[in-house]
Design a protein around this motif. Sequence first.
Motif, PDB file in Angstrom:
ATOM      1  N   PHE A 164      11.324   6.230   2.455  1.00  0.00           N
ATOM      2  CA  PHE A 164      11.124   7.256   3.465  1.00  0.00           C
ATOM      3  C   PHE A 164      11.471   6.739   4.871  1.00  0.00           C
ATOM      4  O   PHE A 164      12.084   7.429   5.669  1.00  0.00           O
ATOM      5  CB  PHE A 164       9.669   7.703   3.391  1.00  0.00           C
ATOM      6  CG  PHE A 164       9.312   8.782   4.348  1.00  0.00           C
ATOM      7  CD1 PHE A 164       9.825  10.050   4.182  1.00  0.00           C
ATOM      8  CD2 PHE A 164       8.475   8.534   5.410  1.00  0.00           C
ATOM      9  CE1 PHE A 164       9.489  11.054   5.059  1.00  0.00           C
ATOM     10  CE2 PHE A 164       8.127   9.530   6.290  1.00  0.00           C
ATOM     11  CZ  PHE A 164       8.642  10.793   6.115  1.00  0.00           C
ATOM     12  N   ILE A 165      11.082   5.496   5.136  1.00  0.00           N
ATOM     13  CA  ILE A 165      11.359   4.904   6.446  1.00  0.00           C
ATOM     14  C   ILE A 165      12.859   4.778   6.665  1.00  0.00           C
ATOM     15  O   ILE A 165      13.388   5.095   7.718  1.00  0.00           O
ATOM     16  CB  ILE A 165      10.719   3.506   6.549  1.00  0.00           C
ATOM     17  CG1 ILE A 165       9.221   3.612   6.342  1.00  0.00           C
ATOM     18  CG2 ILE A 165      11.036   2.858   7.880  1.00  0.00           C
ATOM     19  CD1 ILE A 165       8.528   2.281   6.313  1.00  0.00           C
ATOM     20  N   ARG A 213       0.806  -1.211   0.000  1.00  0.00           N
ATOM     21  CA  ARG A 213       0.000   0.000   0.000  1.00  0.00           C
ATOM     22  C   ARG A 213       0.845   1.271   0.000  1.00  0.00           C
ATOM     23  O   ARG A 213       0.398   2.341  -0.330  1.00  0.00           O
ATOM     24  CB  ARG A 213      -0.940  -0.001   1.215  1.00  0.00           C
ATOM     25  CG  ARG A 213      -2.353  -0.392   0.833  1.00  0.00           C
ATOM     26  CD  ARG A 213      -3.114   0.850   0.435  1.00  0.00           C
ATOM     27  NE  ARG A 213      -4.021   0.676  -0.680  1.00  0.00           N
ATOM     28  CZ  ARG A 213      -5.179   0.063  -0.647  1.00  0.00           C
ATOM     29  NH1 ARG A 213      -5.599  -0.513   0.444  1.00  0.00           N
ATOM     30  NH2 ARG A 213      -5.925   0.007  -1.702  1.00  0.00           N
ATOM     31  N   ILE A 214       2.084   1.145   0.424  1.00  0.00           N
ATOM     32  CA  ILE A 214       2.921   2.341   0.545  1.00  0.00           C
ATOM     33  C   ILE A 214       3.721   2.523  -0.735  1.00  0.00           C
ATOM     34  O   ILE A 214       4.350   1.590  -1.207  1.00  0.00           O
ATOM     35  CB  ILE A 214       3.874   2.189   1.730  1.00  0.00           C
ATOM     36  CG1 ILE A 214       3.076   1.945   3.000  1.00  0.00           C
ATOM     37  CG2 ILE A 214       4.744   3.414   1.897  1.00  0.00           C
ATOM     38  CD1 ILE A 214       3.916   1.657   4.195  1.00  0.00           C
ATOM     39  N   ASP A 215       3.703   3.720  -1.299  1.00  0.00           N
ATOM     40  CA  ASP A 215       4.420   3.880  -2.570  1.00  0.00           C
ATOM     41  C   ASP A 215       5.910   4.021  -2.358  1.00  0.00           C
ATOM     42  O   ASP A 215       6.690   3.692  -3.207  1.00  0.00           O
ATOM     43  CB  ASP A 215       3.922   5.079  -3.390  1.00  0.00           C
ATOM     44  CG  ASP A 215       2.808   5.806  -2.732  1.00  0.00           C
ATOM     45  OD1 ASP A 215       1.746   5.186  -2.658  1.00  0.00           O
ATOM     46  OD2 ASP A 215       2.996   6.952  -2.301  1.00  0.00           O
ATOM     47  N   GLU A 233      18.897   9.393   9.089  1.00  0.00           N
ATOM     48  CA  GLU A 233      19.120  10.730   9.648  1.00  0.00           C
ATOM     49  C   GLU A 233      19.867  10.677  10.977  1.00  0.00           C
ATOM     50  O   GLU A 233      20.621  11.588  11.298  1.00  0.00           O
ATOM     51  CB  GLU A 233      17.772  11.428   9.883  1.00  0.00           C
ATOM     52  CG  GLU A 233      17.269  12.215   8.699  1.00  0.00           C
ATOM     53  CD  GLU A 233      18.157  13.384   8.335  1.00  0.00           C
ATOM     54  OE1 GLU A 233      18.461  14.195   9.211  1.00  0.00           O
ATOM     55  OE2 GLU A 233      18.566  13.468   7.163  1.00  0.00           O
ATOM     56  N   VAL A 263       2.754   6.048   8.576  1.00  0.00           N
ATOM     57  CA  VAL A 263       4.195   5.977   8.339  1.00  0.00           C
ATOM     58  C   VAL A 263       4.766   7.372   8.128  1.00  0.00           C
ATOM     59  O   VAL A 263       5.768   7.760   8.729  1.00  0.00           O
ATOM     60  CB  VAL A 263       4.501   5.083   7.122  1.00  0.00           C
ATOM     61  CG1 VAL A 263       5.935   5.258   6.676  1.00  0.00           C
ATOM     62  CG2 VAL A 263       4.246   3.645   7.461  1.00  0.00           C
ATOM     63  N   TRP A 264       4.093   8.161   7.291  1.00  0.00           N
ATOM     64  CA  TRP A 264       4.562   9.527   7.046  1.00  0.00           C
ATOM     65  C   TRP A 264       4.615  10.328   8.335  1.00  0.00           C
ATOM     66  O   TRP A 264       5.536  11.079   8.597  1.00  0.00           O
ATOM     67  CB  TRP A 264       3.625  10.236   6.070  1.00  0.00           C
ATOM     68  CG  TRP A 264       3.985   9.972   4.656  1.00  0.00           C
ATOM     69  CD1 TRP A 264       3.398   9.061   3.829  1.00  0.00           C
ATOM     70  CD2 TRP A 264       5.017  10.592   3.898  1.00  0.00           C
ATOM     71  NE1 TRP A 264       4.011   9.083   2.615  1.00  0.00           N
ATOM     72  CE2 TRP A 264       4.995  10.006   2.616  1.00  0.00           C
ATOM     73  CE3 TRP A 264       5.963  11.586   4.177  1.00  0.00           C
ATOM     74  CZ2 TRP A 264       5.880  10.382   1.619  1.00  0.00           C
ATOM     75  CZ3 TRP A 264       6.838  11.949   3.178  1.00  0.00           C
ATOM     76  CH2 TRP A 264       6.790  11.357   1.923  1.00  0.00           C
ATOM     77  N   VAL A 318      11.013  12.274  13.187  1.00  0.00           N
ATOM     78  CA  VAL A 318      12.403  11.906  13.464  1.00  0.00           C
ATOM     79  C   VAL A 318      13.327  13.113  13.481  1.00  0.00           C
ATOM     80  O   VAL A 318      14.084  13.314  14.423  1.00  0.00           O
ATOM     81  CB  VAL A 318      12.889  10.859  12.442  1.00  0.00           C
ATOM     82  CG1 VAL A 318      14.362  10.603  12.616  1.00  0.00           C
ATOM     83  CG2 VAL A 318      12.117   9.576  12.614  1.00  0.00           C
ATOM     84  N   SER A 359      14.496   8.116   7.447  1.00  0.00           N
ATOM     85  CA  SER A 359      14.246   8.574   8.814  1.00  0.00           C
ATOM     86  C   SER A 359      15.270   7.976   9.771  1.00  0.00           C
ATOM     87  O   SER A 359      15.788   8.651  10.650  1.00  0.00           O
ATOM     88  CB  SER A 359      12.848   8.169   9.258  1.00  0.00           C
ATOM     89  OG  SER A 359      11.907   8.709   8.397  1.00  0.00           O
ATOM     90  N   LEU A 403      -2.267   3.286   6.402  1.00  0.00           N
ATOM     91  CA  LEU A 403      -0.922   2.865   6.762  1.00  0.00           C
ATOM     92  C   LEU A 403       0.099   3.895   6.305  1.00  0.00           C
ATOM     93  O   LEU A 403       0.969   4.315   7.072  1.00  0.00           O
ATOM     94  CB  LEU A 403      -0.631   1.505   6.135  1.00  0.00           C
ATOM     95  CG  LEU A 403       0.659   0.864   6.621  1.00  0.00           C
ATOM     96  CD1 LEU A 403       0.597   0.634   8.115  1.00  0.00           C
ATOM     97  CD2 LEU A 403       0.898  -0.440   5.890  1.00  0.00           C
ATOM     98  N   ALA A 404      -0.047   4.329   5.049  1.00  0.00           N
ATOM     99  CA  ALA A 404       0.882   5.315   4.520  1.00  0.00           C
ATOM    100  C   ALA A 404       0.862   6.585   5.360  1.00  0.00           C
ATOM    101  O   ALA A 404       1.905   7.171   5.666  1.00  0.00           O
ATOM    102  CB  ALA A 404       0.540   5.628   3.067  1.00  0.00           C
ATOM    103  N   GLY A 415       7.511   9.238  10.476  1.00  0.00           N
ATOM    104  CA  GLY A 415       8.768   9.655   9.870  1.00  0.00           C
ATOM    105  C   GLY A 415       9.029  11.130  10.062  1.00  0.00           C
ATOM    106  O   GLY A 415      10.163  11.545  10.303  1.00  0.00           O
ATOM    107  N   ALA A 416       7.963  11.915  10.007  1.00  0.00           N
ATOM    108  CA  ALA A 416       8.134  13.364  10.117  1.00  0.00           C
ATOM    109  C   ALA A 416       8.586  13.776  11.516  1.00  0.00           C
ATOM    110  O   ALA A 416       9.028  14.893  11.727  1.00  0.00           O
ATOM    111  CB  ALA A 416       6.830  14.066   9.758  1.00  0.00           C
TER     112      ALA A 416
END
Lengths: 262, 257
Positions: free
Chosen positions: A182-183, A176-178, A189, B25-26, B32, A186, B21-22, B29-30
Amino acid sequence: MRRYWRIFQEFFRTCFVEELEYRSEFLGNLLSSFFGVGIAVLTVQIFFYQTNQLGGWAYADVLILLGIFNTLQGAIDFALRPNMSRLLEHVRKGTLDYILTKPVDSMFYVSFRHLVFWRLIDILLGVGLIIYGLVQKHYIPSLADILMFSVSLFSSLVLIYSLWMMLMTTSFWVIRIDDLSFIFYSFFETTRFPIGMYRGWLRILLTYVLPAAFITNTPAVALLGKWNGVTTLLSIGIAGLFLWLSRRFWRYALRSYTSASS
Amino acid sequence: MFRKYIALIRMKYVEMLAYRLATIVWMTGAMVQPLITMVVWTNIYPSQSNSFILYFITLIFVERMTSAWDVWELDREIREGTFSNYILRPFHPIHWAIAENIVYKVLFLIVLLPIWGVLAVFVPALRPDVSGWQFVLFVTALFLGATLRFMFSYICGLLGFWVTKVTAIYGMFEVVSLFLSGRIAPLSLLPPILKQISMYLPFRYMIGFPIDIVMGTMTRVEIGYGFFGAMAWAIIFISVLRWLWKAGLKKNQAVGG
């Protein structure tokens, strides 16, 4: 091994030809890379406007660390990142079958098939930053330092590759995640700054569970001549372990992969 | 108008559910980057750890509540020509975007507030001493900040009628705003010249200003000036938005048109 090197060269060539079609974007990309490094340095300067050490590291040391960070990030964006979204698509559409039937190792193929060349600029800029940091510090690394640095840098590349690969493999279940990358970013970093900055359980987590400490810190320390054999050996060991784990995970995922129509 | 909004919000809510879910996750992540920055500052000033913890946790909250993503949507829709679908409807497309913003931000609020509540039990620094009046000011500033950031993002998106690389331009502004909105450091810790500049640009009013109200470090006069600045920028943005919209429609030629 020789065969895989040849295949990699072939990937390199085809992607290079592909990229030449977009020559006009080169200048923009160049500018954005310079901008990125400039901002990173500026951030460090803002911190050092208020202090003269960060987790026990001086300004020049942090610049060297940042250089290594930038180099590794360039490497990720060059070889790994372009492949992430494609694997997701292969899994979703079932076109992974085409790759599995090729007489090449599938894990190798899905991770290096697509390369984005202009990201090599980031690697160069990173190296430039490392050299600038060394000049600022008036430190000339000895041959042994450079050797240790290269070994630990190689381990971090392997480590990054393994962590990345494990994340990428989860795409067999999470479609589902494009953009899973990104993970990874994070997490990545956290390697931007000295690991000594983190305290308590966070430090333990970032050293042993998600070995961020071995990614940028160990090479930087080695280059500054403060390496010790045990840490370097440990970094090789951990990199090997993670590579093995990611390999196992990939195999496991393939076993549960059922093509699109089934 | 109200009924139309209810319908839009319901539609956007269903859309959001598909990407649960996305979204989560975003959102994680934001967090961090602010957390890492927080660690840096607590290292530089160990004795003031508590106030930095409060600052950066508030930052995460404010950043989420004001976040804007419309530039990416608009860029894609204008480039691919699907934006024409919206133009044809007898309802300004910006309302779709506003409804979407409301849905997502309510979700952020529902997720973040309980987390804050649980954290506050363990971390005393997260129990700020905020008076009722201060709270009202904070909510107002937060709302203004969200509006400013939304309009800024929408304005950049509308530039897509003329240029193709709006997301790159927006990205550049985002980076500049890292420094000038108080995300890398509280504005009081910046070199004076940067601090001065930040007062005149819109970025501070998007994120840093609401946080400073919670921190209670500003005098009444400074807060007054802050609201004046935020309002002024809001008026500027509204006028620019209206003008760009009119000019853009004239310029717009959908793909294939």
